[in-house]
Write a protein that holds these residues in place. Structure first.
Motif, PDB file in Angstrom:
ATOM      1  N   TYR A 203       0.856  -1.448   0.491  1.00  0.00           N
ATOM      2  CA  TYR A 203       0.235   0.357   0.151  1.00  0.00           C
ATOM      3  C   TYR A 203       1.059   1.310   0.136  1.00  0.00           C
ATOM      4  CZ  TYR A 203      -3.152  -3.908   1.801  1.00  0.00           C
ATOM      5  OH  TYR A 203      -4.180  -4.746   1.408  1.00  0.00           O
ATOM      6  N   PRO A 204       1.317   2.036  -1.215  1.00  0.00           N
ATOM      7  CA  PRO A 204       2.573   2.872  -0.853  1.00  0.00           C
ATOM      8  C   PRO A 204       1.646   4.532  -0.600  1.00  0.00           C
ATOM      9  CG  PRO A 204       1.180   2.326  -3.611  1.00  0.00           C
ATOM     10  CD  PRO A 204       1.007   1.625  -2.273  1.00  0.00           C
ATOM     11  N   CYS A 205       2.794   4.547  -0.218  1.00  0.00           N
ATOM     12  CA  CYS A 205       2.453   6.234   0.205  1.00  0.00           C
ATOM     13  C   CYS A 205       3.340   6.838   0.517  1.00  0.00           C
ATOM     14  CB  CYS A 205       0.867   6.204   1.241  1.00  0.00           C
ATOM     15  SG  CYS A 205       1.600   5.245   3.097  1.00  0.00           S
ATOM     16  N   GLN A 206       3.670   8.300   0.936  1.00  0.00           N
ATOM     17  CA  GLN A 206       4.964   8.880   0.929  1.00  0.00           C
ATOM     18  C   GLN A 206       4.723   8.937   3.228  1.00  0.00           C
ATOM     19  OE1 GLN A 206       3.971  13.131   0.418  1.00  0.00           O
ATOM     20  NE2 GLN A 206       3.867  12.859  -1.972  1.00  0.00           N
ATOM     21  N   VAL A 207       6.045   9.148   3.043  1.00  0.00           N
ATOM     22  CA  VAL A 207       6.653   8.476   4.972  1.00  0.00           C
ATOM     23  C   VAL A 207       7.025   9.693   5.609  1.00  0.00           C
ATOM     24  CG1 VAL A 207       5.854   5.408   4.561  1.00  0.00           C
ATOM     25  CG2 VAL A 207       7.966   7.454   3.664  1.00  0.00           C
ATOM     26  N   GLN A 208       7.643  10.779   4.709  1.00  0.00           N
ATOM     27  CA  GLN A 208       7.678  11.701   5.368  1.00  0.00           C
ATOM     28  C   GLN A 208       6.602  12.906   4.956  1.00  0.00           C
ATOM     29  OE1 GLN A 208      12.515  11.838   5.023  1.00  0.00           O
ATOM     30  NE2 GLN A 208      12.241  13.929   4.939  1.00  0.00           N
ATOM     31  N   GLY A 209       7.102  13.822   6.005  1.00  0.00           N
ATOM     32  CA  GLY A 209       6.199  15.368   4.701  1.00  0.00           C
ATOM     33  C   GLY A 209       4.782  16.195   6.314  1.00  0.00           C
ATOM     34  N   GLU A 210       4.526  16.816   6.247  1.00  0.00           N
ATOM     35  CA  GLU A 210       3.197  17.089   6.605  1.00  0.00           C
ATOM     36  C   GLU A 210       2.392  16.617   6.633  1.00  0.00           C
ATOM     37  OE1 GLU A 210       2.814  21.386   6.726  1.00  0.00           O
ATOM     38  OE2 GLU A 210       5.715  22.109   7.131  1.00  0.00           O
ATOM     39  N   GLN A 211       2.029  16.295   5.465  1.00  0.00           N
ATOM     40  CA  GLN A 211       1.031  15.317   5.116  1.00  0.00           C
ATOM     41  C   GLN A 211       1.174  14.365   5.320  1.00  0.00           C
ATOM     42  OE1 GLN A 211      -2.079  17.924   5.547  1.00  0.00           O
ATOM     43  NE2 GLN A 211      -1.250  18.979   5.816  1.00  0.00           N
TER      44      GLN A 211
END
Length: 452
Positions: A176-184
């Protein structure tokens, strides 16, 4: 008016060393632990390993020291211009009289604020019960499909896939790909977490990423993500950063893995271990079968032995053997009894012979004769000795007898008190008796005249 009590001669006189020592004591007691922020300047790290620097802001500065035993735990080596937040105690360097701060812990200023926010959120969620072990789900006993919520291009997914391929290539992996760094980034993680729960196509979820700074991992400290993990119907493994990194998701997840690779090991049984386990179980089964077979054979042998022992012929032979044994024991006992009686008779005969009265009478007569001879000789010897002693005593008595003295012409004068030995015992007109060898003469003293 001038007061004599304030005269310097009446006050305690301080040395400079005493003053600095007491001021140091006051500072260390009054500021035992403070949190201080400032900018590093004049940073020096000599060979001793200690750090010396100044902390300043736009108006003031203060000297600081951080001993080697504390600075080795710092996550970075500071340099001039760094903004830091330190935990320290206020002290005084006595030789120069300079006050300074002794730093015990140091971190970047921004990181310190994040840690404060982290601790506050941690306490809040703990009070709400999100970290309670009673709500944590155990991993399924059988895992066939694993879901991974992380970046599709990061190091974490590569490590997870490598471990799963090596240990359990039969497992299916759903990414389940997603961003793992940043404000959102937390919103994307929550979305994938809810999607995995809605599809319910995996047995367990791994949520995480590789290592980084506290700011890089901050999305895993979001309150909304903590609630999403808490309400997940699927078991969640938190695998964020390295072993030393800790996030809110680690506390709220069902299981915390030190690294993504460790999470992959948790959900994947080692194929080599499985094969080894099967071989081991086969060996145990074979050993148990052999053990049961041996036990049954031993039981059969024991039953055969019991049957042979219970056979009438065998019982009769045993009784006959027992009869023969008792008969031999009786024969030996009778022989031993007769032998004992013969020895007893012989001993009594010998004692009777030794006690024959004829020998004793002859011996007694001989002893009587010897004693009579010895008694007669002793009586003669004793009589001869007594006669000789009597003669000696008579001669000695005769030699000292007063009668013998009187017979030689001497006399003895007596008064009423006894023999007169001195004229001091005689008084005029006193009556005296004079004893001679052939009689006594009674006289009366006319006068007493001493010699000279």
């Amino acid at each position: 008016m001038y007061s004599q009590s304030n005269s310097p001669t009446n006050q305690s006189v301080y040395t400079v060393s005493r003053l600095n020592r007491e001021i140091r004591t006051i500072l260390e007691r009054g500021f035992a632990s403070i949190v201080l922020t400032g900018e590093i300047s004049n940073f020096v790290a000599p060979a001793s390993g200690h750090w010396y620097f100044s902390l300043k802001d736009d108006k003031s500065q203060v000297r600081a020291a951080m001993w080697r035993g504390n600075n080795r735990y710092a996550k970075f080596r500071p340099k001039d211009g760094d903004q830091v937040q330190v935990q320290a105690r206020v002290s005084l360097y006595e030789p120069r009289g300079d006050y300074q701060v002794i730093v015990e812990h140091m971190e970047a200023a921004g990181e310190g604020q994040l840690k404060q926010q982290f601790e506050a959120l941690k306490m809040q969620l703990a009070a709400q019960g999100l970290f309670s072990s009673t709500h944590k789900k155990a991993l399924p006993s059988t895992i066939n499909r694993v879901g991974v919520i992380t970046s599709s291009t990061g190091a974490a997914i590569k490590d997870i896939l490598t471990v799963l391929k090596r240990r359990a290539p039969q497992l299916e992996v759903v990414i389940y790909p997603c961003q793992v760094q940043g404000e959102q980034a937390h919103a994307g993680i929550i979305e994938k977490l809810e999607l995995a729960n809605a599809r319910n196509e995996v047995d367990v979820l791994i949520v995480g990423r590789g290592g980084g700074s506290l700011e890089d991992l901050w999305c895993f400290n979001h309150e909304q993500l903590a609630h999403a993990i808490y309400h997940s119907q699927l078991p969640v493994i938190s695998a964020v950063g390295h072993e030393i990194d800790t996030t809110i998701s680690d506390f709220v997840a069902d299981i915390r893995a030190a690294t993504p690779s460790a999470a992959a090991e948790l959900v994947s049984p080692d194929s080599h271990a499985l094969r080894h386990g099967i071989v081991h179980q086969k060996q145990l089964l074979h050993s148990a079968w052999r053990h049961q077979l041996n036990a049954r054979q031993q039981q059969l042998h024991a039953l055969k032995s019991r049957l042979a022992q219970q056979h009438p012929a065998n019982q009769l032979m045993q009784q006959q053997q027992r009869f023969d044994e008792l008969q031999m024991r009786l024969h030996h006992a009778m022989e031993a009894r007769l032998s004992h009686q013969h020895r007893l008779i012989n001993q009594l005969n010998m004692r009777l012979q030794r006690a024959n009265p004829h020998d004793k009478v002859a011996s007694a007569k001989y002893q009587l004769q010897q004693l009579s001879s010895r008694l007669l000789a002793a009586q003669k010897e004793q009589l001869y000795g007594a006669q000789s002693q009597l003669s000696q005593l008579a001669a000695r008595l005769d030699s000292i007898s007063p009668l013998a003295v009187l017979a030689r012409g001497y006399s003895i004068t007596k008064n009423e008190h006894g023999i007169v030995k001195s004229i001091q015992q005689v008084q005029p007109q006193q009556q005296l008796t004079t004893v001679l060898a052939d009689g006594e003469i009674t006289t009366q003293v006319v006068c007493v005249q001493p010699k000279g």
